[in-house]
Design an enzyme around this catalytic site. Structure first.
Site, mmCIF file in Angstrom:
data_model
loop_
_atom_site.group_PDB
_atom_site.id
_atom_site.type_symbol
_atom_site.label_atom_id
_atom_site.label_comp_id
_atom_site.label_asym_id
_atom_site.label_seq_id
_atom_site.Cartn_x
_atom_site.Cartn_y
_atom_site.Cartn_z
ATOM 1 N N ASP A 166 -69.843 103.114 78.584
ATOM 2 C CA ASP A 166 -70.686 103.631 79.671
ATOM 3 C C ASP A 166 -71.850 104.476 79.168
ATOM 4 O O ASP A 166 -72.031 105.624 79.585
ATOM 5 C CB ASP A 166 -69.849 104.465 80.642
ATOM 6 N N ASP A 174 -74.809 110.339 83.044
ATOM 7 C CA ASP A 174 -76.195 109.925 83.286
ATOM 8 C C ASP A 174 -77.098 111.078 82.870
ATOM 9 O O ASP A 174 -76.934 112.205 83.359
ATOM 10 C CB ASP A 174 -76.410 109.615 84.769
ATOM 11 N N GLY A 200 -57.740 104.871 88.837
ATOM 12 C CA GLY A 200 -57.271 104.073 89.957
ATOM 13 C C GLY A 200 -57.122 104.824 91.261
ATOM 14 O O GLY A 200 -56.538 104.300 92.214
ATOM 15 N N ASN A 225 -65.654 106.689 96.397
ATOM 16 C CA ASN A 225 -65.035 107.311 95.232
ATOM 17 C C ASN A 225 -66.133 108.017 94.447
ATOM 18 O O ASN A 225 -67.136 107.401 94.072
ATOM 19 C CB ASN A 225 -64.359 106.247 94.356
ATOM 20 N N ALA A 226 -65.977 109.298 94.200
ATOM 21 C CA ALA A 226 -67.021 110.123 93.594
ATOM 22 C C ALA A 226 -67.023 109.978 92.073
ATOM 23 O O ALA A 226 -66.649 110.898 91.341
ATOM 24 C CB ALA A 226 -66.864 111.570 94.003
ATOM 25 N N ILE A 227 -67.462 108.811 91.594
ATOM 26 C CA ILE A 227 -67.626 108.589 90.160
ATOM 27 C C ILE A 227 -68.927 107.811 89.935
ATOM 28 O O ILE A 227 -69.627 107.439 90.870
ATOM 29 C CB ILE A 227 -66.434 107.837 89.542
ATOM 30 N N ASP A 228 -69.236 107.585 88.663
ATOM 31 C CA ASP A 228 -70.385 106.773 88.246
ATOM 32 C C ASP A 228 -71.719 107.274 88.799
ATOM 33 O O ASP A 228 -72.460 106.525 89.448
ATOM 34 C CB ASP A 228 -70.177 105.312 88.635
ATOM 35 N N SER A 240 -67.633 103.433 93.345
ATOM 36 C CA SER A 240 -66.924 102.368 92.650
ATOM 37 C C SER A 240 -65.744 101.917 93.487
ATOM 38 O O SER A 240 -65.013 102.748 94.030
ATOM 39 C CB SER A 240 -66.411 102.899 91.309
ATOM 40 N N TRP A 290 -63.285 100.661 96.453
ATOM 41 C CA TRP A 290 -63.210 101.106 97.835
ATOM 42 C C TRP A 290 -64.382 100.480 98.598
ATOM 43 O O TRP A 290 -64.452 99.281 98.728
ATOM 44 C CB TRP A 290 -63.134 102.641 97.912
ATOM 45 N N GLU A 297 -69.599 98.656 90.826
ATOM 46 C CA GLU A 297 -69.645 100.057 90.399
ATOM 47 C C GLU A 297 -70.835 100.276 89.478
ATOM 48 O O GLU A 297 -71.656 99.384 89.257
ATOM 49 C CB GLU A 297 -68.348 100.440 89.696
#
Length: 332
Positions: free
Chosen positions: A45, A105, A123, A158-161, A177, A179, A214
């Site tokens: 990533d 980022d 997950g 989902n609070a990622i990426d 990502s 959901w 995602e």
């Protein structure tokens, strides 16, 4: 790492990617090899920027936001993480006991480097996006600025990426990502955090469970905003099926569509990069515009010649006459 399970989507039309490419440019289906990379390139990533001293730095998932440095964008060495060990935020432990941060980022604005990243339990929606800043961007120099956004079981996202876009004095963060996929929220450009309760806009998802999209990033080029995203299964070595797709819009909040007009809220997205030779499952991407006159696509892949290890790759982006991105040769 950017959240994955399984992915799938429609193929981009050959016509959209074959329009008026520069002389000597391969078609999108051929996927020219990325720039050569040597040394310590094992990274998930990646996000990359050129520092004021001319060095390239790529931050990635795991450890304390894994840091890899190069003077020539070819030879890389690992140099710790974004955080000095004594400065690792204690709030991480509320969201994960393993793997530490994912999917950073990095950007530069207002005289400092801004590093967004995620912490999560694999997950699940027990996730949070954090922000750290640094005056130099160098490893070990970042200071925690706290939680930007969090999620819990039952939330619609989902609070990622995370990935941010600085645009005309405004700051937008893409995230999400699985959901219901990828979303966007506006942030305060002075603090890098949310002010009040700004609306969250839905940018992309899949019609097929498990809604595997995602690693979204929105960039602006000319009058268009482009949403790059990773589809299908990351992080499974030789079983990885990651690929990179793209759509565009006249506004940062969408709606984003591909070259056929299909919405990215309904599984749309032109295929930008898939498997090619030893380069399996490319994704977790970051687009860097205008580096020495080049536009770059930074991502990880799984190396079929090294047992499916994840490694850093950097390809060059070109643009068709119709304004769509395409991977082009790194020479010529």
């Amino acid at each position: 790492m950017r959240r994955t399970l399984h992915r799938l989507l429609t193929l981009a039309t050959a016509a959209a990617l074959a329009v008026a490419l520069p002389a000597g440019t391969a078609s999108a289906a051929e996927y020219p090899d990325p720039y050569p990379a040597a040394g310590e390139t094992q990274l998930h990533d990646p996000t990359m920027i050129r520092l004021a001293d001319g060095r390239y730095i790529a931050y990635g998932s795991h450890r304390d936001v894994d840091a890899h440095v190069s003077t020539d964008m070819v030879n890389w060495t690992r140099q710790g993480g974004a955080f000095a060990p004594q400065n690792v935020p204690s709030w991480w432990d509320r969201y994960t006991t393993q793997d530490r941060p994912w999917a950073p980022d990095i950007s530069y604005a207002n005289g400092q480097y801004w590093l967004y990243y995620a912490v999560s339990t694999f997950g699940s929606q027990n996730s949070a996006i954090g922000l750290a800043t640094s005056p130099t961007g160098a490893p070990g120099t970042f200071t925690d600025r706290g939680i930007v956004l969090s999620s819990a079981t039952g939330d619609r996202y989902n609070a990622i990426d995370p990935a941010v876009l600085w645009d005309g004095g405004r700051l937008w963060m893409t995230f999400g990502s699985y959901w219901t996929g990828i979303h966007m929220v506006e942030l305060n450009p002075a603090t890098g955090l949310r002010s009040g309760n700004p609306p969250i806009t839905h940018l992309a998802t899949r019609p097929d469970a498990p809604y595997a999209v995602e690693a979204g990033q929105v960039i602006k080029r000319g009058n268009w905003y482009y949403l790059f995203a990773s589809y299908d299964a990351c992080c499974a070595g030789l079983d990885s099926t990651y690929k990179i797709r793209v759509g565009r819009s006249s506004a940062p909040t969408g709606p984003f569509t591909d070259s056929t007009g299909r919405s990215m809220l309904n599984g749309g997205g032109d295929l930008l990069l898939g498997n090619s030779g030893r380069y399996l499952g490319p994704g977790g991407q970051h687009v860097l515009l205008g580096d020495g006159g080049r536009d770059l696509l930074v991502y990880h892949y799984y190396d079929t010649q090294r047992g499916g290890e994840p490694h850093l790759a950097i390809s060059r982006l070109g643009w068709t006459a119709a304004g769509w991105p395409v991977v082009v040769p790194t020479t010529g």
